[in-house]
Design a protein around this motif. Structure first.
Motif, mmCIF file in Angstrom:
data_model
loop_
_atom_site.group_PDB
_atom_site.id
_atom_site.type_symbol
_atom_site.label_atom_id
_atom_site.label_comp_id
_atom_site.label_asym_id
_atom_site.label_seq_id
_atom_site.Cartn_x
_atom_site.Cartn_y
_atom_site.Cartn_z
ATOM 1 N N LYS A 4 54.788 37.183 29.842
ATOM 2 C CA LYS A 4 55.454 36.094 28.828
ATOM 3 C C LYS A 4 55.496 34.931 29.593
ATOM 4 C CE LYS A 4 56.677 39.226 25.181
ATOM 5 N NZ LYS A 4 57.633 39.921 24.618
ATOM 6 N N ASN A 5 56.024 35.121 30.959
ATOM 7 C CA ASN A 5 56.555 34.051 31.738
ATOM 8 C C ASN A 5 55.965 33.988 33.333
ATOM 9 O OD1 ASN A 5 58.532 32.969 30.126
ATOM 10 N ND2 ASN A 5 59.568 34.797 30.379
ATOM 11 N N ILE A 6 55.781 32.631 33.710
ATOM 12 C CA ILE A 6 55.336 32.774 35.101
ATOM 13 C C ILE A 6 56.222 31.696 35.683
ATOM 14 C CG2 ILE A 6 53.580 31.924 36.632
ATOM 15 C CD1 ILE A 6 51.286 32.654 34.672
ATOM 16 N N GLN A 7 56.898 32.190 36.710
ATOM 17 C CA GLN A 7 57.991 31.320 37.756
ATOM 18 C C GLN A 7 57.371 30.972 38.889
ATOM 19 O OE1 GLN A 7 60.944 30.226 36.757
ATOM 20 N NE2 GLN A 7 60.591 30.950 34.740
ATOM 21 N N ILE A 8 56.895 29.884 39.254
ATOM 22 C CA ILE A 8 56.469 29.277 40.630
ATOM 23 C C ILE A 8 57.757 29.095 41.468
ATOM 24 C CG2 ILE A 8 55.153 27.752 41.963
ATOM 25 C CD1 ILE A 8 53.495 27.405 39.265
ATOM 26 N N LEU A 9 58.034 29.868 42.361
ATOM 27 C CA LEU A 9 59.249 29.586 43.288
ATOM 28 C C LEU A 9 59.203 28.283 43.997
ATOM 29 C CD1 LEU A 9 59.997 33.310 44.198
ATOM 30 C CD2 LEU A 9 60.766 32.033 42.126
ATOM 31 N N SER A 10 60.418 27.712 44.281
ATOM 32 C CA SER A 10 60.482 26.429 45.241
ATOM 33 C C SER A 10 59.580 26.552 46.522
ATOM 34 C CB SER A 10 61.893 26.282 45.524
ATOM 35 O OG SER A 10 62.368 27.184 46.302
ATOM 36 N N GLU A 11 59.549 27.736 47.034
ATOM 37 C CA GLU A 11 58.628 27.743 48.504
ATOM 38 C C GLU A 11 57.098 27.562 48.154
ATOM 39 O OE1 GLU A 11 60.880 30.248 47.229
ATOM 40 O OE2 GLU A 11 62.440 30.248 48.896
ATOM 41 N N ALA A 12 56.749 28.274 46.921
ATOM 42 C CA ALA A 12 55.326 28.082 46.566
ATOM 43 C C ALA A 12 54.904 26.685 45.918
ATOM 44 C CB ALA A 12 55.050 29.315 45.368
ATOM 45 N N GLU A 13 56.048 25.962 45.431
ATOM 46 C CA GLU A 13 55.950 24.545 44.955
ATOM 47 C C GLU A 13 55.623 23.869 46.245
ATOM 48 O OE1 GLU A 13 55.539 22.832 42.292
ATOM 49 O OE2 GLU A 13 56.173 24.125 40.822
ATOM 50 N N GLU A 14 56.270 23.984 47.518
ATOM 51 C CA GLU A 14 56.180 23.495 48.764
ATOM 52 C C GLU A 14 54.923 23.695 49.301
ATOM 53 O OE1 GLU A 14 59.596 24.213 51.108
ATOM 54 O OE2 GLU A 14 61.125 24.148 49.702
ATOM 55 N N ASP A 15 54.467 25.067 49.106
ATOM 56 C CA ASP A 15 52.958 25.310 49.582
ATOM 57 C C ASP A 15 51.916 24.443 48.793
ATOM 58 O OD1 ASP A 15 54.163 27.274 51.426
ATOM 59 O OD2 ASP A 15 53.734 28.818 49.844
ATOM 60 N N LEU A 16 51.977 24.382 47.629
ATOM 61 C CA LEU A 16 51.392 23.681 46.809
ATOM 62 C C LEU A 16 50.901 22.182 47.181
ATOM 63 C CD1 LEU A 16 51.685 25.089 43.070
ATOM 64 C CD2 LEU A 16 49.756 24.953 44.558
#
Length: 102
Positions: A4-16
């Protein structure tokens, strides 16, 4: 799985963001295309979470258009994206990055 939810953690946001900057330097507009494509791949986890093989303790899904892998884990009805890493890196570098995130 019923995600029901997908959370993109801050470290993954930095990778993106790192990937976006890299591709934007190659050619204007490609960085945004990279980010849009990877976000689309991540959104597919609503359907495909948990079907991928595990590597370094995380599920790993490869991107359809770029040489990147999305590493994630699932708890109850939520998928947590912990890293979005280039596949062309040394496997020991990838392992270290994922160890730092756990």
């Amino acid at each position: 799985m019923n995600i029901k939810n997908i959370q993109i953690l801050s470290e993954a946001e930095e990778d993106l963001e790192d990937g976006r900057r890299f591709y934007e330097k190659q050619e204007k507009g490609v960085g945004e295309y990279f980010r849009d494509t990877l976000i689309s791949d991540i959104e597919s986890l609503f359907i495909y979470s948990g079907v991928h093989s595990k590597v370094y303790g995380y599920y790993r899904m490869t991107s359809k258009r770029f040489p990147y892998s999305i590493y994630y884990f699932v708890e109850t009805d939520t998928t947590y994206v912990v890293a979005v890493l280039p596949e062309r890196k040394n496997p020991s570098w990838i392992a270290r990055k994922l160890m730092d995130k756990s």
